[in-house]
Design a protein around this motif. Structure first.
Motif, PDB file in Angstrom:
ATOM      1  N   PHE A  88      29.640 -30.968   0.458  1.00  0.00           N
ATOM      2  CA  PHE A  88      30.021 -30.954   1.869  1.00  0.00           C
ATOM      3  C   PHE A  88      29.097 -30.107   2.727  1.00  0.00           C
ATOM      4  O   PHE A  88      29.235 -30.074   3.952  1.00  0.00           O
ATOM      5  CB  PHE A  88      31.470 -30.450   2.023  1.00  0.00           C
ATOM      6  N   LEU A  89      28.125 -29.424   2.100  1.00  0.00           N
ATOM      7  CA  LEU A  89      27.195 -28.600   2.859  1.00  0.00           C
ATOM      8  C   LEU A  89      25.927 -29.399   3.169  1.00  0.00           C
ATOM      9  O   LEU A  89      25.507 -30.253   2.378  1.00  0.00           O
ATOM     10  CB  LEU A  89      26.859 -27.329   2.086  1.00  0.00           C
ATOM     11  N   PRO A  90      25.312 -29.147   4.311  1.00  0.00           N
ATOM     12  CA  PRO A  90      24.246 -30.040   4.787  1.00  0.00           C
ATOM     13  C   PRO A  90      23.033 -30.145   3.877  1.00  0.00           C
ATOM     14  O   PRO A  90      22.420 -31.217   3.786  1.00  0.00           O
ATOM     15  CB  PRO A  90      23.857 -29.441   6.152  1.00  0.00           C
ATOM     16  N   GLU A  91      22.652 -29.049   3.187  1.00  0.00           N
ATOM     17  CA  GLU A  91      21.469 -29.116   2.316  1.00  0.00           C
ATOM     18  C   GLU A  91      21.603 -30.234   1.294  1.00  0.00           C
ATOM     19  O   GLU A  91      20.692 -31.048   1.112  1.00  0.00           O
ATOM     20  CB  GLU A  91      21.265 -27.779   1.582  1.00  0.00           C
ATOM     21  N   TYR A 145      21.319 -34.028  -6.246  1.00  0.00           N
ATOM     22  CA  TYR A 145      20.287 -33.005  -6.432  1.00  0.00           C
ATOM     23  C   TYR A 145      19.989 -32.751  -7.908  1.00  0.00           C
ATOM     24  O   TYR A 145      18.833 -32.773  -8.321  1.00  0.00           O
ATOM     25  CB  TYR A 145      20.742 -31.706  -5.764  1.00  0.00           C
ATOM     26  N   GLU A 146      21.023 -32.489  -8.690  1.00  0.00           N
ATOM     27  CA  GLU A 146      20.799 -32.178 -10.104  1.00  0.00           C
ATOM     28  C   GLU A 146      20.514 -33.466 -10.885  1.00  0.00           C
ATOM     29  O   GLU A 146      21.226 -34.453 -10.772  1.00  0.00           O
ATOM     30  CB  GLU A 146      22.001 -31.430 -10.680  1.00  0.00           C
ATOM     31  N   THR A 147      19.486 -33.414 -11.717  1.00  0.00           N
ATOM     32  CA  THR A 147      19.006 -34.606 -12.412  1.00  0.00           C
ATOM     33  C   THR A 147      20.038 -35.201 -13.353  1.00  0.00           C
ATOM     34  O   THR A 147      20.133 -36.425 -13.483  1.00  0.00           O
ATOM     35  CB  THR A 147      17.722 -34.263 -13.201  1.00  0.00           C
ATOM     36  N   PHE A 148      20.823 -34.366 -14.023  1.00  0.00           N
ATOM     37  CA  PHE A 148      21.657 -34.862 -15.118  1.00  0.00           C
ATOM     38  C   PHE A 148      23.139 -35.002 -14.776  1.00  0.00           C
ATOM     39  O   PHE A 148      23.946 -35.257 -15.657  1.00  0.00           O
ATOM     40  CB  PHE A 148      21.469 -33.989 -16.364  1.00  0.00           C
ATOM     41  N   ILE A 149      23.485 -34.792 -13.523  1.00  0.00           N
ATOM     42  CA  ILE A 149      24.790 -35.254 -13.065  1.00  0.00           C
ATOM     43  C   ILE A 149      24.541 -36.177 -11.877  1.00  0.00           C
ATOM     44  O   ILE A 149      23.469 -36.143 -11.268  1.00  0.00           O
ATOM     45  CB  ILE A 149      25.746 -34.110 -12.679  1.00  0.00           C
ATOM     46  N   GLY A 150      25.504 -37.016 -11.553  1.00  0.00           N
ATOM     47  CA  GLY A 150      25.297 -37.957 -10.462  1.00  0.00           C
ATOM     48  C   GLY A 150      26.418 -38.974 -10.411  1.00  0.00           C
ATOM     49  O   GLY A 150      27.417 -38.885 -11.128  1.00  0.00           O
ATOM     50  N   ASP A 151      26.232 -39.959  -9.571  1.00  0.00           N
ATOM     51  CA  ASP A 151      27.245 -40.996  -9.392  1.00  0.00           C
ATOM     52  C   ASP A 151      27.280 -41.935 -10.592  1.00  0.00           C
ATOM     53  O   ASP A 151      26.245 -42.221 -11.214  1.00  0.00           O
ATOM     54  CB  ASP A 151      26.950 -41.805  -8.133  1.00  0.00           C
ATOM     55  N   PHE A 187      10.074 -32.923 -10.144  1.00  0.00           N
ATOM     56  CA  PHE A 187      11.469 -32.717 -10.529  1.00  0.00           C
ATOM     57  C   PHE A 187      11.938 -31.392  -9.961  1.00  0.00           C
ATOM     58  O   PHE A 187      11.187 -30.412  -9.948  1.00  0.00           O
ATOM     59  CB  PHE A 187      11.629 -32.716 -12.057  1.00  0.00           C
ATOM     60  N   VAL A 188      13.194 -31.342  -9.524  1.00  0.00           N
ATOM     61  CA  VAL A 188      13.701 -30.121  -8.896  1.00  0.00           C
ATOM     62  C   VAL A 188      13.657 -28.938  -9.856  1.00  0.00           C
ATOM     63  O   VAL A 188      13.463 -27.791  -9.427  1.00  0.00           O
ATOM     64  CB  VAL A 188      15.136 -30.321  -8.364  1.00  0.00           C
ATOM     65  N   ARG A 189      13.814 -29.181 -11.159  1.00  0.00           N
ATOM     66  CA  ARG A 189      13.847 -28.088 -12.133  1.00  0.00           C
ATOM     67  C   ARG A 189      12.567 -27.253 -12.086  1.00  0.00           C
ATOM     68  O   ARG A 189      12.582 -26.058 -12.381  1.00  0.00           O
ATOM     69  CB  ARG A 189      14.063 -28.652 -13.536  1.00  0.00           C
ATOM     70  N   LEU A 237       5.866 -30.853   0.367  1.00  0.00           N
ATOM     71  CA  LEU A 237       7.104 -31.125   1.095  1.00  0.00           C
ATOM     72  C   LEU A 237       8.281 -31.264   0.147  1.00  0.00           C
ATOM     73  O   LEU A 237       9.372 -30.713   0.392  1.00  0.00           O
ATOM     74  CB  LEU A 237       6.958 -32.397   1.934  1.00  0.00           C
ATOM     75  N   MET A 238       8.078 -31.966  -0.975  1.00  0.00           N
ATOM     76  CA  MET A 238       9.184 -32.221  -1.904  1.00  0.00           C
ATOM     77  C   MET A 238       9.675 -30.928  -2.548  1.00  0.00           C
ATOM     78  O   MET A 238      10.886 -30.717  -2.694  1.00  0.00           O
ATOM     79  CB  MET A 238       8.749 -33.220  -2.980  1.00  0.00           C
ATOM     80  N   TYR A 239       8.758 -30.044  -2.923  1.00  0.00           N
ATOM     81  CA  TYR A 239       9.200 -28.797  -3.543  1.00  0.00           C
ATOM     82  C   TYR A 239       9.810 -27.841  -2.518  1.00  0.00           C
ATOM     83  O   TYR A 239      10.681 -27.036  -2.858  1.00  0.00           O
ATOM     84  CB  TYR A 239       8.054 -28.141  -4.313  1.00  0.00           C
ATOM     85  N   LEU A 240       9.396 -27.942  -1.254  1.00  0.00           N
ATOM     86  CA  LEU A 240      10.076 -27.183  -0.206  1.00  0.00           C
ATOM     87  C   LEU A 240      11.519 -27.672  -0.065  1.00  0.00           C
ATOM     88  O   LEU A 240      12.456 -26.865   0.043  1.00  0.00           O
ATOM     89  CB  LEU A 240       9.329 -27.329   1.121  1.00  0.00           C
ATOM     90  N   ILE A 241      11.704 -28.982  -0.086  1.00  0.00           N
ATOM     91  CA  ILE A 241      13.055 -29.551  -0.017  1.00  0.00           C
ATOM     92  C   ILE A 241      13.877 -29.123  -1.228  1.00  0.00           C
ATOM     93  O   ILE A 241      15.065 -28.785  -1.100  1.00  0.00           O
ATOM     94  CB  ILE A 241      12.971 -31.095   0.076  1.00  0.00           C
ATOM     95  N   ALA A 242      13.250 -29.121  -2.397  1.00  0.00           N
ATOM     96  CA  ALA A 242      13.951 -28.692  -3.616  1.00  0.00           C
ATOM     97  C   ALA A 242      14.398 -27.247  -3.509  1.00  0.00           C
ATOM     98  O   ALA A 242      15.495 -26.891  -3.967  1.00  0.00           O
ATOM     99  CB  ALA A 242      13.048 -28.886  -4.839  1.00  0.00           C
TER     100      ALA A 242
END
Length: 529
Positions: free
Chosen positions: A499-502, A513-519, A328-330, A270-275
């Motif tokens: 702004f896109l739903p994914e 989503y991306e590991t090395f950028i974020g809040d 990890f998404v990568r 499931l997680m890699y499908l989401i990725a």
């Protein structure tokens, strides 16, 4: 466009570079190191340069596959020999090398699809989709082997398809190129799956065609010798087997069962499908699933054989990802070239219609899918240009430049920020947040492991048995900060916007989503307000 044209290839190269070159300078303008994994491969490059030139003095711990770092060093050596720039420039050169491999991968997808489907439209659309995928674009501008190893793995398996199933006149050159590709897959990322596919295909051919054992053994021995030779050439003959085994063991230990493994067999698919949905786009994945059904109904032996070889790579890699506890998404990158090819094929099949009206409508749908997928990449790559840490640095310099005692958690600090106490990941003795601390700065790259993340989904992980690379003090402190149960209060939040739903839905459940950028979050002691 039934055949390859110079203009179609030029368009692919331009779009591929456009979406990737914008991120090459990310985090390097102030000599910040925001992508910590790059340090390992740049460190390998520094060691290689030191070995081949006594005038370059730089050493670094080497705990990773050596091939990519060695290529960075060999590519950069003439530049350092002539101009003698700072060694920090290796980050730029490593990223540019990764971008170059990304262009090669896009073109490889183009020519693979062209050869198999005999249709330049399928080839162009397949390669275009890969160029547009944000997950591929993002990892193409890091000094990491993620994209290069994809190129060598897919090239190896495609050449195996030609070697075993196509009547090529001089197969000796194919065997040579297969061995080179397999060796570099191993050299770049310890990936032995292409080698296993070759051996498996050789054994199947031996028993199915009832070849003589002598003939099969001859091919295997030549393959093994060539792979060993190319492997050692790729690391300039400086890699003993013990070193190889120790590095591989450390990386396996570093990524296996570092979080609770009780749920990953259920969650990983499931997680890699989401990725994949978030790294490409939902319309692409829907089109891929439909196209996959169309592809499996194909009667062409060439298409079936090609699909078998590529699927063998995909399924073996999937089994590895399924069994691992650290998601990890990568790691979903391995599926993207196949998704691009199958989707491109299916969409062109969808386009074909005798009705001009239907053809125009279907073409519009395909264009909309591409534009929508492109928009995800554009927003994501823009977030690299406007990294939240640089926004936070402006705020900190205005509000806390002199008197405040600031603690920066790993990945939060940039050199444009005010001085403070900088916590370093993996360092045993760490400064602590105490009564003298006025401000705490945390970044999602680090704090996500103690909160909501892709690696420990749908829950706040327990300290420390369910936390990736856990530091018990950091875990309790950060979970306290995130739950607003400490004397520090969140005063400023700099967010990555989508702004896109994914990506919006992904962020709600798993963070950025991306590991090395974020809040970037700034907490101040409540008594100081």
């Amino acid at each position: 466009m039934k055949n390859p044209t110079k203009i179609s290839i030029l368009i692919l190269v331009v779009i591929t570079l456009f979406l990737r070159l914008s991120g090459v300078s990310w985090g390097l303008v102030n000599e910040d190191t925001l992508q910590i994994d790059e340090m390992q491969h740049v460190g390998i490059a520094k060691n290689v340069l030191s070995q081949i030139d006594d005038n370059i003095n730089a050493t670094s711990e080497q705990v990773n596959a050596r091939g990519f770092g060695t290529q960075i060093a060999l590519m950069s050596y003439p530049i350092y020999k002539i101009f003698n720039p700072p060694l920090g420039g290796l980050y730029y050169l490593g990223r540019l090398l990764s971008v170059l491999y990304s262009v090669c991968l896009v073109l490889l997808v183009y020519f693979m699809a062209l050869y198999v489907f005999k249709d330049g439209r399928v080839a162009f659309l397949s390669a275009m989709l890969l160029a547009l995928f944000d997950l591929n674009a993002t990892y193409s501008h890091y000094a990491l082997p993620d994209i290069p190893v994809l190129f060598w793995a897919y090239l190896a398996v495609f050449l195996m398809f030609l070697f075993f199933k196509e009547k090529i006149k001089d197969s000796r050159w194919l065997l040579l190129l297969i061995s080179l590709s397999v060796a570099l897959s191993m050299s770049f990322k310890f990936d032995i799956i292409p080698a296993a596919i070759f051996v498996g295909a050789l054994l199947i051919t031996h028993f199915k065609k009832k070849q003589k054992l002598k003939e099969t053994s001859y091919v295997f021995i030549i393959f093994a010798v060539l792979v060993a030779g190319f492997f050692y050439m790729s690391v300039i003959f400086d890699y003993d087997l013990n070193d190889f085994g120790n590095s591989k063991a450390i990386l396996v230990d570093d990524n296996k069962e570092v979080v609770s493994g009780s749920r990953h067999y259920l969650q990983n698919p499931l997680m890699y499908l989401i990725a994949l949905i978030s790294g490409t786009s939902l319309p692409v994945i829907i089109a891929f699933v439909i196209s996959l059904g169309v592809l499996f109904r194909e009667k062409s032996k060439k298409i079936k054989h090609f699909n078998t070889f590529i699927l063998s790579l995909i399924l073996l890699e999937l089994l590895l990802l399924w069994s691992g506890s650290s998601t990890f998404v990568r790691r979903a990158n391995i599926f993207l070239p196949y998704i691009a090819i199958v989707t491109g094929y299916g969409l062109i099949k969808f386009l074909d219609s005798k009705s001009i009206r239907n053809k125009i409508i279907r073409l519009a749908i395909i264009v909309l899918i591409c534009v929508y997928t492109l928009s995800i990449s554009l927003v994501s790559q823009y977030n690299f240009i406007t990294d939240t840490r640089y926004e936070a640095s402006r705020y900190l310099n205005e509000e806390h430049s002199v008197e405040s005692n600031i603690v920066y958690y790993p990945y939060a600090y940039t050199k444009s920020m005010p001085e403070g106490i900088i916590k370093i990941e993996y360092k045993e003795e760490q400064p602590v947040v105490n009564e003298n601390t006025d401000v705490v700065v945390i970044h999602e790259t680090y704090y996500r492991r103690y909160g909501k993340s892709f690696t420990t989904p749908f829950r706040t992980p327990a300290c420390c048995e369910e936390t990736f690379h856990c530091n018990i003090e950091d875990c309790t402190t950060i979970q306290g900060l995130l739950s607003n149960s400490t004397e520090f209060k969140l005063t400023k939040k700099f967010s990555v916007n989508h702004f896109l739903p994914e990506r919006t839905i992904y962020k709600k459940f798993f963070g950025t989503y991306e590991t090395f950028i974020g809040d970037t979050l700034i907490y101040e002691r409540a008594t100081n307000n």
